[in-house]
Design a protein around this motif. Structure first.
Motif: not given
Ligand code: SF4
Ligand code: SF4
Lengths: 255, 517
Positions: A132-134, B16-17, B89-92, B107-112
């Motif tokens: 989440v920090r990231y 583990e995540v 975030t931990d689902k992919c 984060a992937r979405q955020d690239l766009l």
């Protein structure tokens, strides 16, 4: 009537217009943007009633979030439900009380604490969980800071330095009737002024920020679509135009 | 074997995540399409060579983004309303397998999104730093190309997002934009070109298909003593079967095809496959191009009309089924010329299950007693489509069929099946050798769950209902110590257990009303 009162009166008029106008513009955009394909995340309801029920569970209980992350759900739910209670409590500044509203008032009074607690939990995650920090941008932190500050200043008015609530009510009552902000204006109480300023700020940034998730969720096709593509043909305007003109590609369309 | 580490399995059933790390999977991405592949798909091709950009690429990318967000409500809404809560975030499976931060769905979405913000939102225009908005640069494009080809568009993140934000939709949009600036993906675009030219993903021409089905008829006859037909291009059949072209030659897909044929044979329903629509898969979805997807879909309509069938049935393939179930009516409908008493289109499992229920099939379950089965829910079936007439039928019907033909069945852990299923790691246009590393790493959560039931429940085989899943599993699970033949088609199990009683297949009805229409 003080200068500050006039300033705040104008600020709140502007904030209200920006909030309503901004959200309306966005909602209109969502409404007018076609959803060319049926993309509900399945298993999805096969009736419209089922969709309403799904949406209700999402909006009221945060069902998907509950499945994904229990801690996050707890803080988010705590914050949002408290926020509702707090807002209901604030209704006494704007409308006449009825029995239900009167009944809910005390809850709203203490919900301020759980609201701040929920927010602090949400904020802590932004520091403590590396993932989440990231993904957090400065604005994500600022948004939480803003909400916490609103909550804390509100609590101070209730529990620490009592504000002259009747005067505040008169002020907003005056605004609502297009009078000039009540006869006496706002009390010259720095905490009240801070609280109100932050609220106005929140209203102003609402339509240009991620706070749009509140109206936005109702437009999320993965959640609001009925799963019936085999039974009912679903075609968007632009796709229909392709068919009508017998074209394959959009750039071949006669406008 | 490889210059990267293959994740280790614990057999505990869950992974583990990982702690986030930067740029583990940074790279050039898959091979880029050459100009002539682009032209075939009506994409711009005015770039010099694969890997260079079209002139004015920046304007054209932004124009395309504006166009797409105006045409897809999903894109516009999803770009706006993410609150960065981190629930996804931990689902992919690709994040779990690689720990690369940019493989977290948000984060992937955020690239766009950060480019969207920069050019299309007030906050991003005036306070870019504050809201994490950035200019569109070649570097950003390269990240798009790399990381949007590390998303199999499996929609697992969408299940867990409080707003249903579907990274698959964002990936598709990103790939569509990339296609318009010269960064098309070779694998997908070449395949779609083959579909347009020859009729299927593998580029198998008609004569090769005829050879194949003839060979299959001989094999089945040698095996069972009964002449089961594999009709191709026969007019007047009741059912048009559209199946992934992998079913014609790959293992274990082909055993599934034999299974379908035996079921049709036993039920006495006449059927045909078609050289025009000799491919169920629709890669148009992977590249996010409505127009391509529609053009591919229209072949199915054309074949149904040409062969004068009454029903359309799709074979075992996940992405094919999503496009068929959810989009076919939209893209190529209305199908008012078909028999309205049946779902249009129907899945082969719906077909088989209805006949099992009706008692039309004689089954000897003991034929599968050498196996203990588990079932892999394919992502696009689980989260993008349905079978049967109630929500969740897509989970039940395959299991009902498996249980009807096998004595031993065990499910994998609950958080890895049904709509929480993990992708095989090869979907969404990633089933290509140039993406081997992400495929190997992305399969980790699925492999882990499988390992759990093999060690604790004696599972020997995993059944799948998607051509991509089957290809990916047979190729990549061996990295984790499984063998290729542990992956089976569901209809392979049906085929094993089905007792053939009819001596000959029913022929297609002669074309009585042929000249009336
Ligand atoms: S769609 Fe699937 S592969 Fe893509 S980001 Fe979401 S979970 Fe990962
Ligand atoms: S779960 Fe949804 S809202 Fe939360 S970070 Fe992921 S995409 Fe954004």
């Amino acid at each position: 009537m003080t200068f500050v009162s006039i300033l705040y009166g104008l600020l709140f008029w502007a904030a209200t217009l920006i909030l309503i106008g901004g959200v309306a513009v966005k909602v209109r955009q969502y409404w007018n943007t076609p959803a060319p394909l049926k993309i509900p995340t399945t298993p999805a309801p096969v009736t419209q009633g089922g969709v309403v029920w799904r949406m209700f569970r999402e909006v009221v209980f945060f069902q998907s979030l509950f499945r994904s992350n229990k801690t996050l759900w707890l803080f988010a739910f705590l914050f949002h439900i408290s926020l509702w209670l707090v807002l209901i409590r604030h209704s006494r500044y704007f409308v006449d009380m009825n029995e239900l509203l009167v009944f809910l008032q005390p809850f709203g009074r203490y919900a301020g604490f759980t609201m701040v607690l929920g927010l602090v939990g949400l904020w802590a995650r932004r520091f403590l969980v590396d993932r989440v920090r990231y993904i957090s941008a400065p604005s994500d932190h600022l948004m939480l800071a803003l909400l916490v500050a609103i909550g804390v200043s509100g609590l101070m008015m209730s529990f620490v330095a009592h504000a002259d609530v009747t005067q505040v009510k008169a002020f907003f009552g005056g605004m609502l009737t297009f009078g000039f902000f009540g006869d006496a204006g706002l009390p010259a109480d720095p905490i009240v002024l801070l609280h109100l300023f932050l609220v106005a700020l929140l209203m102003i940034i609402f339509p240009i920020s991620k706070l749009m998730h509140a109206p936005g969720i109702f437009f999320s096709p993965t959640r609001n679509q009925v799963d019936n593509p085999r039974e009912k043909r679903h075609v968007s305007g632009w796709a229909l135009e392709l068919e009508r003109q017998g074209k394959t590609y959009l750039d071949e369309l006669k406008k | 074997m490889a210059d990267y580490e293959v994740p280790k399995l614990t057999g505990e059933g869950y992974c583990e995540v990982p702690a986030v790390r930067d740029d583990v999977m940074k790279g050039k991405g898959p091979y880029i399409a050459k100009p002539d592949f682009q032209t075939a798909l009506h994409f711009p091709a005015d770039f010099d060579a694969a890997g260079s950009l079209v002139p004015n690429w920046k304007e054209r990318a932004l124009d395309k983004m504006a166009d797409l967000k105006g045409r897809y409500r999903s894109l516009q809404v999803f770009l706006d309303i993410c609150v960065k809560c981190g629930a996804c975030t931990d689902k992919c499976h690709y994040f779990i397998g690689t720990s690369d931060a940019k493989n977290m769905p948000v984060a992937r979405q955020d690239l766009l999104r950060k480019v969207y913000r920069r050019y299309f939102t007030f906050a991003g225009k005036y306070f870019p730093k504050l809201v994490g908005a950035t200019d569109l640069t070649e570097e950003v494009l390269a990240d798009w190309y790399n990381y949007y080809h590390q998303c199999s568009q499996c929609r697992r993140c969408s299940v867990f997002c409080p707003y249903g934000i579907d990274t698959a939709e964002i990936s598709m949009a990103a790939r569509e934009i990339l296609d318009h600036v010269g960064y098309g993906q070779k694998y997908c675009n070449e395949i779609i070109g083959k579909v347009f030219k020859i009729g299927n993903n593998l580029g198998l021409p008609g004569p090769a298909l005829f050879d194949t089905v003839e060979g299959l008829e001989e094999d089945v006859e040698a095996d069972t003593g009964i002449k089961v037909r594999f009709p191709l291009d026969e007019d007047g059949a009741e059912v048009l079967l559209v199946t992934p072209s992998a079913d014609f030659f790959a293992e274990p897909h082909i055993d599934g095809l034999i299974g379908y044929a035996k079921v049709f044979h036993e039920t006495g329903v006449t059927w045909t496959m078609s050289t025009i629509a000799s491919e169920a898969g629709n890669f148009g979805m992977f590249i996010g191009s409505y127009e391509t997807m529609r053009r591919v879909s229209l072949r199915v309509r054309e074949a149904a009309i040409k062969h004068k069938v009454k029903r359309i049935v799709f074979g075992e393939c996940g992405h094919a089924w999503r496009v068929a179930y959810s989009f076919l009516n939209t893209l190529a409908g209305p199908f008012d010329f078909l028999d309205q008493r049946y779902p249009i289109p129907q899945h082969i499992l719906e077909f088989t299950w209805s006949h099992i229920q009706a008692g039309n099939l004689q089954i000897d379950k003991t034929e599968n007693d050498d196996k203990v089965l588990t079932f892999h829910d394919s992502c696009n079936v689980a989260r993008g489509s349905r079978m049967g007439d109630y929500p969740g039928g897509q989970f039940d019907i395959p299991r009902h069929v498996i249980r009807a033909v096998c004595n031993n069945f065990v499910d994998m852990p609950a958080d890895t099946i049904h709509d929480a299923t993990f992708c095989c790691g090869g979907g969404g246009g990633l089933l290509t050798d140039d993406l081997m590393e992400i495929r190997v790493k992305g399969i980790q959560p699925r492999a882990e769950a499988l390992k759990h039931v093999t060690t604790h429940n004696g599972v020997t085989h995993m059944a799948a209902i998607c051509a991509i899943c089957k290809s990916q599993f047979t190729k990549v699970l061996p990295y984790y110590g499984f063998t290729m033949d542990q992956i089976v088609s569901v209809h392979q199990l049906v085929s094993n257990a089905l007792v053939l009683q009819r001596q000959v297949s029913v022929q297609a009805r002669p074309d009585e009303d042929g000249d009336e229409d």
